[in-house]
Design an enzyme around this catalytic site. Structure first.
Site, PDB file in Angstrom:
ATOM      1  N   VAL A 192       8.895  -1.894  -3.168  1.00 39.80           N
ATOM      2  CA  VAL A 192      10.100  -2.264  -2.437  1.00 39.80           C
ATOM      3  C   VAL A 192      11.118  -2.808  -3.440  1.00 39.80           C
ATOM      4  CG1 VAL A 192      11.074  -3.600  -0.551  1.00 39.80           C
ATOM      5  CG2 VAL A 192       8.684  -2.896  -0.456  1.00 39.80           C
TER       6      VAL A 192
ATOM      7  N   GLY B 185       3.983   1.608  -1.265  1.00 40.84           N
ATOM      8  CA  GLY B 185       4.733   1.818  -2.498  1.00 40.84           C
ATOM      9  C   GLY B 185       5.501   0.562  -2.854  1.00 40.84           C
TER      10      GLY B 185
ATOM     11  N   ASP C 131      -0.846  -4.922  11.470  1.00 39.91           N
ATOM     12  CA  ASP C 131      -0.919  -5.573  10.170  1.00 39.91           C
ATOM     13  C   ASP C 131      -0.085  -6.847  10.190  1.00 39.91           C
ATOM     14  OD1 ASP C 131      -1.817  -5.959   7.616  1.00 39.91           O
ATOM     15  OD2 ASP C 131      -0.416  -4.540   6.681  1.00 39.91           O
TER      16      ASP C 131
ATOM     17  N   GLY D 284       0.818  -1.200   0.000  1.00 47.51           N
ATOM     18  CA  GLY D 284       0.000   0.000   0.000  1.00 47.51           C
ATOM     19  C   GLY D 284       0.858   1.257   0.000  1.00 47.51           C
TER      20      GLY D 284
END
Ligand SMILES: *[C@@H]1O[C@H](CO)[C@@H](O)[C@H](O)[C@H]1NC(C)=O
Ligand SMILES: *[C@@H]1O[C@H](CO)[C@@H](O)[C@H](O)[C@H]1NC(C)=O
Ligand SMILES: *[C@@H]1O[C@H](CO)[C@@H](O)[C@H](O)[C@H]1NC(C)=O
Ligand SMILES: *[C@@H]1O[C@H](CO)[C@@H](O)[C@H](O)[C@H]1NC(C)=O
Ligand SMILES: *[C@@H]1O[C@H](CO)[C@@H](O)[C@H](O)[C@H]1NC(C)=O
Ligand SMILES: *[C@@H]1O[C@H](CO)[C@@H](O)[C@H](O)[C@H]1NC(C)=O
Ligand SMILES: *[C@@H]1O[C@H](CO)[C@@H](O)[C@H](O)[C@H]1NC(C)=O
Ligand SMILES: *[C@@H]1O[C@H](CO)[C@@H](O)[C@H](O)[C@H]1NC(C)=O
Ligand SMILES: *[C@@H]1O[C@H](CO)[C@@H](O)[C@H](O)[C@H]1NC(C)=O
Ligand SMILES: *[C@@H]1O[C@H](CO)[C@@H](O)[C@H](O)[C@H]1NC(C)=O
Length: 826
Positions: free
Chosen positions: A499, A497, A609, A495
């Site tokens: 990696v 961006g 998360d 979410g």
């Protein structure tokens, strides 16, 4: 004639004026002074060596001890305050220094051999590297010494201490400071074959000799750059051939050319000259001999200042390095526009030496204008790195890749968390945040300084660490590391961006997470993540190496996790299957990381998360929890328990949190329970392609768990490989995690304990007493679990008192316990 005189006067005036310009002290851009092992700051002249605790954020070390020296430094050296304490490293340890000014930096390492606690430094044996250079190899300091190195640095300077097998490293103090750019430039004169040497800027150097001819020791207190110059007597081959001259007050620095930074007036103001005793026929050399290591090139700097002549053009002499004449008929007054007592220096680079000595000679020139004489005021000899990038030994000791770490058997656990940085960055962030806050009308104050973390030292003292930020990388460095954000280097998309995989120019592999600059929410998370990660260092949490906020970028740079996500090892990626033991160990690692988040800090941090894609595996399949982007501190900070937006990943979400928007650590426990089933069943948590009752893994697995038939749905690769007791313990643990109400769920500490137990049951050798592994024991244990709530299960079960357990569950419990202790000792 008149014009000439005026001209000379002007020069003289400007020479005198320029003297005043150099009165201000040296203030290097980068400066770190650390008094290793010391509980307090130590002041040495105008430098403050900071207490060890203040430097702990720069250090990542698996095991190290602070210790006091048992013997007082006998040498009455100025450095002795630094020699009282040391840090002992028994595993590979790294200091990482954020660098603001690209260019050469001095690294000064202070060693004082002594007995530190139960470590006798005479048995130390270690190597030290900086960037890609080996500075010291299999080193054991015999005498109190300050080793000075200099390296051109463009990214954070990483200095690594590598103890030899079954040995250790120690360090009393360390200094990292920027070197003024002008001090060592790119070129010098090559001695043989004679020519020009270029490329000094790329060389790592070690100062092996820094000598004040004809004078006494010039300590760092009298040197603008904190250098120490030693007298030349010990190096003179024939002492009677030289005499001392001292005229410190006469020294006049030129306009452009040597400055006090090149060498102080105390060095230029004394010299050795030929002891001619007025004999006009004197013809001999004054020679100094320096022991050096074979197989290296050396940088040699001569310092001259004619304080002996009464008038110009009286002194002509020759200068030799070994038997090569490097400056024939040198006339200093000519070089210095007729001025005397004007500092002048010359740089040479020797050929790779085959001898173990460098001989420096000065002797009379054959031009017989006046009395024969020759002088030398100062000399510096610096060893240059060899083609292997080493300054000590032929081979480089630099760990070429993180894999070499495997060789270091002594490392029990590598805490790779190297975080932290410049207070400046903090301030920038603080200001940004403040501005943001003000413009958004938020009222909640935020300060990177408001949170402090206690760090425990081996001696039991709790010291408070204040600095808590990561390194700040220049955007260009990040670009270079990721091959300009090469799409083919993308290793993940979230979410936040993309990696990217990356490699810093020192070879360190990194994961570079680049945020989408347009997302406002992202920026908040970016900040949160830096804030969180910078404070939490744990072997089961992915370490932040640094960040980049240049050009509105939001880039986070993490340690690279060789084996990717846990998820990819469970399904979908075609990777080899993990064994049950491996899976349990991974779950235990992740549970440790989460437990630390929940309890390792005064205010619980909720991950929010937790999912298999956020549990990463290093090259040894050790689990580390990643992605703190959504982290939030627990109820103590957020009094309302209410969060404005439900965050997390579908399929892992705590239904209670979803319903009531009330966030507690138990939401993480729920998500972790889902991960446990995911690990067991090796399928996605939500699979819409499956029949209705199977879509949601948590629901489906709970159904089978409640029926007591969990074995029916496990990963087919595990069928027949899990001991029934281990599976039962695991199933029960997952089930508890998924309890409808948070209050009914265990803490992460309980979960950790139960997983350890499940592993123990899997590994248990049945030979002893089959009954011990029966349901009876588990039955006895089960009610015990809740009791752990009030026990501080910081790291492991080893902290429980066996006696306590015995009280509750009898003898069999203490056996269970001793097994756990053994498993911990692995
Ligand atoms: C110790 O030194 C550090 C950094 O040089 C400084 O920030 C700190 O205030 C000093 N502490 C004391 C007690 O002097
Ligand atoms: C070193 O000695 C001082 C004073 O004796 C003491 O306060 C300190 O705790 C000692 N430090 C260590 C690491 O033993
Ligand atoms: C060394 O430092 C200089 C600045 O002092 C810089 O221009 C140069 O690029 C550096 N070279 C290397 C190889 O890092
Ligand atoms: C230090 O360790 C290296 C490698 O383990 C070994 O070769 C060397 O002899 C040791 N040096 C000393 C002084 O013990
Ligand atoms: C160490 O110091 C002693 C006496 O000060 C000296 O004799 C010896 O040569 C020194 N050793 C080294 C390796 O410098
Ligand atoms: C060196 O510095 C000390 C302390 O600053 C001072 O007392 C001494 O006179 C200086 N020595 C010389 C030779 O300048
Ligand atoms: C020169 O100075 C040094 C150090 O001060 C001293 O040891 C030595 O004897 C002096 N040499 C002569 C010839 O005076
Ligand atoms: C001085 O040393 C150089 C180099 O070793 C040698 O060539 C020269 O002959 C020596 N001069 C005298 C007068 O000994
Ligand atoms: C020293 O290291 C630099 C950078 O790795 C390299 O370019 C240089 O050639 C080395 N020096 C020597 C003398 O080999
Ligand atoms: C150090 O120990 C490891 C295994 O314990 C071994 O593989 C390695 O060769 C040893 N290194 C040296 C230099 O002895």
């Amino acid at each position: 004639m008149m014009g000439c005189g005026t001209h000379e006067l002007l020069i003289r005036v400007s020479v005198i004026l320029s003297l005043f310009c150099f009165c201000t002290g040296f203030s290097p851009v980068d400066k770190y002074f650390i008094d290793c092992g010391s509980p307090t700051n130590t002041t040495l002249g105008d430098r403050v060596f900071m207490a060890d605790s203040l430097a702990s954020s720069l250090l990542s070390s698996p095991q190290n001890i602070l210790s006091n020296s048992s013997s007082n430094p006998t040498t009455n050296s100025l450095e002795s305050p630094l020699y009282q304490t040391a840090r002992i490293f028994s595993g590979v340890s790294k200091y990482t220094f954020p660098i603001t000014q690209i260019g050469r930096h001095w690294i000064r390492l202070y060693f004082f051999p002594s007995v530190y606690g139960n470590h006798d430094s005479s048995s130390a044996n270690f190597s030290v590297s900086a960037q890609n250079f080996a500075l010291l190899t299999n080193f054991n300091p015999k005498n109190a010494s300050v080793k000075e190195f200099s390296v051109n640095v463009s990214s954070p300077l990483v200095i690594t201490f590598i103890p030899a097998n079954n040995s250790f490293a120690f360090l009393n103090a360390m200094e990292v400071v920027s070197v003024p750019d002008l001090l060592i430039t790119d070129d010098a004169t090559l001695v043989s074959p004679s020519g020009k040497f270029q490329g000094l800027l790329t060389q790592a150097m070690e100062t092996v000799f820094r000598v004040n001819m004809g004078g006494q020791t010039v300590s760092f207190e009298n040197d603008t750059l904190w250098r120490t110059w030693v007298p030349d007597q010990d190096f003179l081959v024939q002492k009677n051939l030289a005499t001392n001259v001292s005229k410190i007050g006469a020294v006049r620095y030129p306009q452009g050319g040597a400055t006090p930074d090149i060498a102080p007036a105390t060095v230029y103001g004394t010299c050795a000259e030929m002891n001619t005793q007025g004999d006009a026929n004197s013809n001999f050399n004054v020679t100094w001999e320096f022991n050096v290591d074979q197989g290296f090139q050396y940088f040699v700097r001569f310092h001259f200042c004619d304080i002996v002549s009464a008038s110009a053009n009286q002194l002509y002499f020759n200068v030799y390095i070994d038997s090569t004449i490097v400056a024939p008929d040198l006339d200093l007054s000519n070089i210095n526009l007729g001025f005397l007592a004007t500092p002048y220096y010359m740089d040479f680079v020797t050929a790779m030496n085959e001898n173990s000595k460098i001989r420096i000679s000065i002797g009379p020139s054959s031009l017989k204008n006046s009395l024969p004489n020759a002088i030398l005021n100062g000399l510096e000899i610096m060893k240059m790195n060899n083609s292997m990038g080493s300054l000590d030994g032929v081979a480089s000791t630099v760990p070429s890749s993180p894999k070499t770490k495997k060789n270091v058997g002594m490392i029990v656990g590598l805490i790779i968390g190297v975080l932290v940085a410049v207070v400046l960055v903090a301030i920038v962030f603080f200001i940004c945040r403040r501005r943001n806050m003000e413009s958004l009308g938020h009222s909640k104050a935020w300060s990177p300084f408001s949170l402090t973390m206690g760090s425990k030292y081996s001696n039991g003292t709790t010291l408070s660490t204040v600095s808590n930020l990561g390194y700040r990388f220049p955007f260009a460095t990040v670009q270079e590391a990721t091959n300009n954000f090469d799409e083919s280097w993308v290793i993940g998309i979230g979410g936040f961006g993309k990696v990217y995989k990356g490699e810093l120019n020192d070879g360190t592999k990194v994961a570079v997470k680049r945020g989408n600059p347009r997302s406002q929410q992202g920026f908040a998370e970016f900040r949160t993540e830096i804030e969180m990660l910078s404070q939490f260092r744990h072997r089961h949490l992915v370490s932040l190496i640094g960040h980049c906020d240049e050009k509105n970028e939001m880039i986070l740079i993490y340690e690279y996790m060789e084996n990717g996500t846990l998820k990819s090892h469970l399904y979908g990626a075609g990777l080899p299957n993990l064994s049950w033991k491996e899976r349990l160990e991974i779950c235990i690692g992740a549970a440790r990381g989460l437990h630390y988040l929940h309890t390792g800090y005064s205010k619980a941090v909720i991950h929010r998360d937790v999912k298999s894609a956020n549990i990463l595996l290093d090259e040894n399949l050790m689990a580390k929890v990643a992605d703190f982007g959504l982290s939030k501190t627990g109820p103590e900070i957020d009094q309302t328990h209410v969060s404005t937006a439900v965050k997390g990943s579908f399929g892992y979400l705590d239904p209670e949190y979803f319903r009531r928007q009330q966030l507690t650590e138990k939401s993480d426990v729920y998500s972790f329970g889902v991960v446990l089933f995911e690990v067991l069943c090796a399928r996605t948590v939500i699979d819409p392609s499956l029949p209705r009752e199977m879509v949601n893994l948590a629901e489906w697995a709970m159904k089978w768990q409640k029926k007591g038939q969990l074995d029916q749905i496990i990963d087919h690769h595990l069928v027949g490989k899990i001991k029934p007791d281990s599976l039962r313990k695991f199933g029960e643990t997952a089930e508890k995690c998924l309890a409808e109400y948070g209050v009914d769920r265990p803490s992460m500490g309980d979960v950790l304990w139960n997983l350890e137990y499940a592993l123990q049951l899997q590994e248990a050798v049945l030979q002893n007493d089959p009954a011990e592994n029966s349901t009876n024991v588990i039955g006895e244990l089960a009610p015990q679990v809740n009791d752990f709530n009030h026990v501080d299960t910081t790291v492991s079960a080893t902290q429980f008192e066996a006696a306590k357990l015995d009280d509750v569950s009898g003898v069999s419990m203490s056996r269970v316990f001793s097994q756990l202790v053994k498993s911990e000792g692995r």
